[in-house]
Write a protein that holds these residues in place. Structure first.
Motif, short mmCIF file in Angstrom:
data_model
loop_
_atom_site.label_atom_id
_atom_site.label_comp_id
_atom_site.label_asym_id
_atom_site.label_seq_id
_atom_site.Cartn_x
_atom_site.Cartn_y
_atom_site.Cartn_z
N MET A 1 -10.37 -8.35 -5.99
CA MET A 1 -11.82 -8.40 -6.07
C MET A 1 -12.39 -7.00 -6.26
SD MET A 1 -14.55 -9.93 -3.28
CE MET A 1 -13.96 -8.86 -1.95
N GLY A 2 -11.89 -6.04 -5.47
CA GLY A 2 -12.36 -4.67 -5.60
C GLY A 2 -12.06 -4.08 -6.96
N ARG A 3 -10.84 -4.28 -7.45
CA ARG A 3 -10.48 -3.75 -8.76
C ARG A 3 -11.34 -4.37 -9.85
NH1 ARG A 3 -5.89 -0.12 -8.60
NH2 ARG A 3 -6.51 0.07 -10.79
N ALA A 4 -11.62 -5.67 -9.73
CA ALA A 4 -12.46 -6.34 -10.73
C ALA A 4 -13.89 -5.81 -10.73
CB ALA A 4 -12.47 -7.85 -10.49
N ALA A 5 -14.34 -5.33 -9.56
CA ALA A 5 -15.70 -4.78 -9.44
C ALA A 5 -15.75 -3.30 -9.82
CB ALA A 5 -16.22 -4.97 -8.02
N GLY A 6 -14.60 -2.70 -10.10
CA GLY A 6 -14.56 -1.28 -10.44
C GLY A 6 -14.62 -0.35 -9.24
N MET A 7 -14.37 -0.90 -8.05
CA MET A 7 -14.43 -0.14 -6.81
C MET A 7 -13.04 0.32 -6.40
SD MET A 7 -17.00 -2.74 -4.76
CE MET A 7 -16.71 -1.98 -3.17
N LEU A 8 -12.99 1.26 -5.45
CA LEU A 8 -11.76 1.55 -4.76
C LEU A 8 -11.39 0.34 -3.89
CD1 LEU A 8 -12.42 5.20 -3.54
CD2 LEU A 8 -10.83 4.50 -5.35
N ALA A 9 -10.11 0.16 -3.68
CA ALA A 9 -9.63 -0.96 -2.87
C ALA A 9 -8.54 -0.45 -1.94
CB ALA A 9 -9.11 -2.09 -3.75
N ILE A 10 -8.77 -0.56 -0.64
CA ILE A 10 -7.82 -0.09 0.36
C ILE A 10 -7.34 -1.27 1.19
CG2 ILE A 10 -7.54 1.35 2.43
CD1 ILE A 10 -9.56 3.27 1.27
N GLY A 11 -6.02 -1.40 1.29
CA GLY A 11 -5.45 -2.47 2.09
C GLY A 11 -5.19 -2.02 3.51
N VAL A 12 -5.06 -3.01 4.41
CA VAL A 12 -4.67 -2.75 5.79
C VAL A 12 -3.38 -3.49 6.07
CG1 VAL A 12 -7.08 -2.44 6.49
CG2 VAL A 12 -6.01 -4.69 6.77
N LEU B 1 -0.04 -6.19 -1.20
CA LEU B 1 -1.25 -5.38 -1.40
C LEU B 1 -1.05 -4.34 -2.49
CD1 LEU B 1 -2.20 -4.80 2.36
CD2 LEU B 1 -3.18 -6.49 0.79
N ASN B 2 0.08 -3.67 -2.46
CA ASN B 2 0.35 -2.67 -3.49
C ASN B 2 0.48 -3.29 -4.87
OD1 ASN B 2 0.33 -0.30 -1.91
ND2 ASN B 2 2.41 -0.69 -1.19
N ASN B 3 1.14 -4.43 -4.95
CA ASN B 3 1.30 -5.11 -6.24
C ASN B 3 -0.04 -5.59 -6.79
OD1 ASN B 3 4.07 -4.72 -6.25
ND2 ASN B 3 4.52 -6.70 -5.32
N ALA B 4 -0.98 -5.86 -5.89
CA ALA B 4 -2.32 -6.28 -6.33
C ALA B 4 -3.15 -5.11 -6.83
CB ALA B 4 -3.05 -6.99 -5.19
N GLY B 5 -2.69 -3.87 -6.57
CA GLY B 5 -3.40 -2.71 -7.08
C GLY B 5 -4.12 -1.88 -6.05
N ALA B 6 -3.72 -1.99 -4.78
CA ALA B 6 -4.37 -1.19 -3.74
C ALA B 6 -4.24 0.30 -4.05
CB ALA B 6 -3.76 -1.49 -2.38
N HIS B 7 -5.36 1.02 -3.89
CA HIS B 7 -5.32 2.47 -4.07
C HIS B 7 -4.65 3.16 -2.88
CE1 HIS B 7 -8.65 1.29 -6.82
NE2 HIS B 7 -8.15 2.25 -7.56
N ALA B 8 -4.64 2.51 -1.74
CA ALA B 8 -3.98 3.01 -0.54
C ALA B 8 -3.86 1.85 0.43
CB ALA B 8 -4.76 4.15 0.11
N VAL B 9 -2.93 1.96 1.39
CA VAL B 9 -2.80 1.00 2.48
C VAL B 9 -2.74 1.80 3.78
CG1 VAL B 9 -1.42 -0.82 3.53
CG2 VAL B 9 -1.57 -0.67 1.04
N ILE B 10 -3.58 1.43 4.75
CA ILE B 10 -3.60 2.15 6.02
C ILE B 10 -2.96 1.30 7.10
CG2 ILE B 10 -5.63 3.53 5.44
CD1 ILE B 10 -7.31 1.62 7.17
N ASP B 11 -2.43 1.99 8.14
CA ASP B 11 -1.77 1.32 9.25
C ASP B 11 -2.63 1.25 10.51
OD1 ASP B 11 0.67 0.90 7.82
OD2 ASP B 11 1.18 3.00 8.16
N HIS B 12 -3.73 1.99 10.52
CA HIS B 12 -4.64 1.98 11.67
C HIS B 12 -6.00 2.44 11.19
CE1 HIS B 12 -6.47 2.87 15.57
NE2 HIS B 12 -5.54 2.08 16.09
N PHE B 13 -7.04 1.93 11.82
CA PHE B 13 -8.39 2.27 11.38
C PHE B 13 -8.72 3.76 11.50
CE2 PHE B 13 -10.10 -2.25 11.65
CZ PHE B 13 -10.40 -2.31 10.30
N ASP B 14 -8.05 4.48 12.40
CA ASP B 14 -8.39 5.89 12.53
C ASP B 14 -7.97 6.71 11.31
OD1 ASP B 14 -5.63 6.15 12.87
OD2 ASP B 14 -5.76 6.78 14.97
#
Length: 232
Positions: free
Chosen positions: A181-192, A202-215
């Motif tokens: 959805m984010g990629r289709a909107a032209g936005m950055l997309a970050i997975g958790v 998430l990476n295969n879907a095109g995530a720009h990054a994946v985080i392991d904790h909100f901090d």
């Protein structure tokens, strides 16, 4: 002081902010059983969390066992079951660790916050009220007025409402549907990594990054946007 453009951080709800998998699976099994269909169970249901209900139910059903009328009936049964479950005194749908602290940190940077979810607005309002989050978000997008993820309609509306352009907006989510959805909107997309789709998905879907904790989120966003704490 640098006058940076407005920034918008949009969050998915289920699997990103709140751990609702057990409640969703319970109500989905109930709704399927009500219509004499095989119950999908938790593991299968996890894969469709994030989609709007009709799309989710269609994906979960055994091919050839449902038509539009049955999907409508299962959808209604699910909504009724979740409403009843939410009234129970022991209802438990906890926030993931660090949500309040992370939202306060992003807010301190004057970044705008929003939600884009496959939940109905009634369900989202209940989650926000139960967790004292009603005043944190300036835009709330739900399946009531939009096509299901990964269609970018919810994110387009969030940007329209806030006046933020796509390069200055990001979606944070736990599923491939959020990332797509984010990629289709032209936005950055970050997975958790703590949600309902695994990191490879998430990476295969095109995530720009994946985080392991909100901090980790503020620093990742600063790097991606080329901002600093003092420039906010």
């Amino acid at each position: 002081m640098v006058n940076d453009p407005l920034k918008l951080v949009v969050f998915d709800c289920d699997g990103t902010l709140v751990d609702s998998q057990h409640a969703i699976a319970h109500c989905m099994d109930h709704a399927f059983a009500t219509h004499g269909l095989d119950c999908p169970g938790l593991e299968k249901t996890r894969t469709i969390i994030g989609l709007s209900l009709p799309e989710a139910i269609t994906k979960l059903a055994t091919p050839g066992t449902v038509d539009a009328a049955i999907v409508e009936g299962v959808t209604a049964a699910y909504k009724a079951a979740f409403f009843e479950l939410r009234q129970a005194p022991d209802f438990h749908e906890p926030l993931f660790p660090g949500v309040h602290e992370m939202l306060a940190e992003l807010d301190s940077r004057n970044w705008l916050l929003g939600v884009a979810t496959g939940k109905a607005r009634r369900g989202l309002d209940a989650v926000l009220a139960r967790n004292a989050l009603e005043k944190r978000f300036v835009t709330l997008q739900t399946c009531d007025n939009h096509p299901s993820k990964p269609h970018p309609s919810m994110l387009h509306s969030a940007m329209d409402e806030t006046g933020v352009e796509a390069p200055n907006a990001v979606i944070i989510g736990d599923t491939a549907y959020d990332i797509e959805m984010g990629r289709a909107a032209g936005m950055l997309a970050i997975g958790v990594s703590w949600g309902y789709h695994d990191v490879d998905t998430l990476n295969n879907a095109g995530a720009h990054a994946v985080i392991d904790h909100f901090d980790q989120l503020p620093g990742v966003l600063e790097t991606m946007w080329g901002t600093s704490r003092n420039a906010a």
